[in-house]
Design a protein around this motif. Sequence first.
Motif, short mmCIF file in Angstrom:
data_model
loop_
_atom_site.label_atom_id
_atom_site.label_comp_id
_atom_site.label_asym_id
_atom_site.label_seq_id
_atom_site.Cartn_x
_atom_site.Cartn_y
_atom_site.Cartn_z
N LEU A 112 9.90 2.46 -0.10
CA LEU A 112 11.10 2.86 0.63
C LEU A 112 10.92 2.44 2.09
O LEU A 112 9.97 2.87 2.76
N LEU A 113 11.80 1.59 2.59
CA LEU A 113 11.76 1.14 3.97
C LEU A 113 12.73 1.97 4.80
O LEU A 113 13.91 2.09 4.44
N ILE A 114 12.24 2.54 5.89
CA ILE A 114 13.11 3.31 6.78
C ILE A 114 13.01 2.71 8.17
O ILE A 114 11.93 2.66 8.78
N LEU A 115 14.14 2.21 8.67
CA LEU A 115 14.20 1.58 9.98
C LEU A 115 14.84 2.53 10.98
O LEU A 115 15.93 3.07 10.73
N VAL A 116 14.15 2.74 12.10
CA VAL A 116 14.65 3.67 13.13
C VAL A 116 14.54 3.02 14.50
O VAL A 116 13.69 2.16 14.73
N PRO A 117 15.40 3.43 15.45
CA PRO A 117 15.34 2.85 16.81
C PRO A 117 14.02 3.18 17.50
O PRO A 117 13.35 4.17 17.17
N LEU B 168 14.25 -8.14 16.13
CA LEU B 168 14.27 -8.90 14.88
C LEU B 168 14.06 -8.06 13.63
O LEU B 168 14.02 -8.60 12.52
N THR B 169 13.93 -6.75 13.77
CA THR B 169 13.52 -5.93 12.63
C THR B 169 14.48 -6.03 11.45
O THR B 169 14.06 -6.18 10.29
N LYS B 170 15.78 -5.94 11.70
CA LYS B 170 16.74 -6.00 10.59
C LYS B 170 16.81 -7.39 9.98
O LYS B 170 16.97 -7.53 8.76
N LYS C 151 34.65 1.73 30.47
CA LYS C 151 35.37 0.62 31.10
C LYS C 151 34.47 -0.61 31.27
O LYS C 151 34.42 -1.26 32.32
N ARG C 152 33.73 -0.90 30.21
CA ARG C 152 32.85 -2.05 30.18
C ARG C 152 33.18 -2.92 28.97
O ARG C 152 33.67 -2.42 27.95
N THR C 153 32.91 -4.19 29.08
CA THR C 153 33.16 -5.11 27.97
C THR C 153 31.93 -5.18 27.08
O THR C 153 30.81 -5.36 27.56
N MET C 154 32.15 -5.02 25.78
CA MET C 154 31.05 -5.09 24.83
C MET C 154 30.75 -6.55 24.52
O MET C 154 31.59 -7.26 23.93
N SER C 155 29.58 -7.03 24.90
CA SER C 155 29.21 -8.42 24.62
C SER C 155 28.95 -8.62 23.14
O SER C 155 28.64 -7.66 22.41
N GLU C 156 29.07 -9.84 22.69
CA GLU C 156 28.97 -10.16 21.27
C GLU C 156 27.61 -9.77 20.68
O GLU C 156 27.53 -9.31 19.53
N ASN C 157 26.55 -9.92 21.48
CA ASN C 157 25.22 -9.62 20.92
C ASN C 157 25.02 -8.14 20.62
O ASN C 157 24.14 -7.77 19.84
N ASN C 158 25.84 -7.27 21.22
CA ASN C 158 25.72 -5.84 20.92
C ASN C 158 26.07 -5.53 19.47
O ASN C 158 25.59 -4.54 18.92
N LYS C 159 26.89 -6.37 18.86
CA LYS C 159 27.35 -6.11 17.49
C LYS C 159 26.19 -6.05 16.50
O LYS C 159 26.28 -5.37 15.48
N ARG D 106 0.79 -1.22 0.00
CA ARG D 106 0.00 0.00 0.00
C ARG D 106 0.83 1.28 0.00
O ARG D 106 0.42 2.29 -0.56
N ALA D 107 1.96 1.26 0.69
CA ALA D 107 2.66 2.50 1.01
C ALA D 107 3.84 2.79 0.10
O ALA D 107 4.52 1.87 -0.37
N ASP D 108 4.08 4.08 -0.14
CA ASP D 108 5.30 4.51 -0.85
C ASP D 108 6.49 4.48 0.10
O ASP D 108 7.61 4.19 -0.29
N ILE D 109 6.21 4.84 1.37
CA ILE D 109 7.25 4.84 2.40
C ILE D 109 6.74 4.07 3.61
O ILE D 109 5.61 4.29 4.06
N LEU D 110 7.54 3.17 4.13
CA LEU D 110 7.19 2.43 5.34
C LEU D 110 8.23 2.71 6.42
O LEU D 110 9.40 2.38 6.27
N PHE D 111 7.78 3.36 7.48
CA PHE D 111 8.63 3.59 8.65
C PHE D 111 8.46 2.42 9.61
O PHE D 111 7.32 2.07 9.96
N ILE D 112 9.54 1.82 10.04
CA ILE D 112 9.49 0.74 11.01
C ILE D 112 10.29 1.18 12.23
O ILE D 112 11.49 1.45 12.13
N THR D 113 9.62 1.29 13.37
CA THR D 113 10.28 1.77 14.58
C THR D 113 10.44 0.63 15.57
O THR D 113 9.52 -0.15 15.80
N GLY D 114 11.63 0.53 16.15
CA GLY D 114 11.88 -0.47 17.18
C GLY D 114 12.43 -1.77 16.64
O GLY D 114 12.46 -2.01 15.42
N GLY D 115 12.91 -2.61 17.55
CA GLY D 115 13.44 -3.91 17.19
C GLY D 115 14.83 -3.88 16.60
O GLY D 115 15.25 -4.80 15.92
N LEU D 116 15.61 -2.81 16.91
CA LEU D 116 16.97 -2.70 16.38
C LEU D 116 18.03 -2.95 17.45
O LEU D 116 19.22 -2.78 17.21
N GLY D 117 17.59 -3.36 18.64
CA GLY D 117 18.51 -3.50 19.76
C GLY D 117 19.33 -4.79 19.72
O GLY D 117 19.34 -5.51 18.72
#
Length: 413
Positions: free
Chosen positions: A145-150, A76-78, A107-115, A59-70
């Motif tokens: 056009l898909l636009i993904l935002v936090p 799971l968005t990406k 001074k914190r360790t970045m866990s693998e899932n953060n990547k 339906r849409a020319d532009i689809l904004f998808i918010t959330g799921g980027l953590g």
Amino acid sequence: MNAEIIAVGSELLLGQIANTNGQYLSQELASIGINVYRHTVVGDNKKRMTSAFQEACERADILFITGGLGPTEDDLTKEVTAELTGKRLMYHQPTLDFMKQFFKQRKRTMSENNKKQAHYTEGSDVFYNRAGLACGMADNYKDTLLILVPGPPRELKHMYENTIKPYLLKELAGEFLVLSRVLRFFDIGESRLEEELIDIIQAQTNPTIAPLASDGEVTIRLTAKAKTRSEADVLLDKVETQIQQRVGKYFYGRENETLPVQVVKNYGKKGVTLSAAESLTGGWFAKQLVDVAGASAMFEGSSTVYSQSAKNKVLGISHDLMDKYGTISKECAEAMADKVRLQYQTDIGISFTGAAGPEPLEGKDPGTVWIGISGPNGVTSYALNLAGSRELIRRLAVYYGCWFLLKEKVVNK
């Protein structure tokens, strides 16, 4: 060009947080000529997300998808977008470097899932996140056009204002320039205003006319599309003139010029000083004014006189007057306005007294409000019968006080 917004997150469906992102994006997109036709909320489920994304893209020319980027497993968005577009996920190295530095500094360790917060689909445009960690992105699926935002509002707003809005304007630049103008009206409801303007609204094409009501006021957003700014201004001026001819007596400002802002600006410009006596509003009027930059040039102060005793001791309102007429009365409101003006030695004094509820007071129903205004030429008072919650009645009283002050005939000093 039309848009849809999909908010991802089971916490939204459970009512644990409000979807303020949808409201923000709808307003912002309307201001650049992009109409939002639908809002959808979907939980953190790959199958349901895929279905929602596919349906919206039909339906849409532009689809904004918010959330799921953590960084967590249910972000799971990406992943869903990559499967939908048939593209592989890659790491955006600048985002990855920024994240590593972020954790190192703390001074914190970045866990693998953060990547995974640095993921983007191959070939997409990446939006940097300088208010958080997860990058956003823009990709295409079929003709959408898909636009993904936090999801966190602070991150979304920062990303939209600094990167996505310029990106969209650049995408639209080849077609037209979009210019918006906001007109603000008070003391008229949305339905009444629409009734007054119905033929203009029904005939709208360019500019578009979008009324929006909130707490006693109505805003109208006019949005024009044209090749140049001057052409857009001509279109906006023409429609605004028609609107002002019909409902101009309710007009008080433009864009973000709220009623308190207008009072500070108007009185400050004219060199007129103001003081307030607040019973019903309990200092709320003073706060609304001093929240505005420049208030110190025109506002001397406010006396919060909630009880009869305070009205007598602080302002000198006689017990005889209050016993005879009550504190919720024309006589008391006028005396309060007059006394506070003399107390602070200002050009204008304003007073607020009334019953906010939920129970009647002095035999007066909740929503019974008197506002007094004292000036060099005498005292005026206004009776209001407001409806709503205790908080809303008090807030509306403050706005009406500002409205009456703007209507007051004050001369430059």
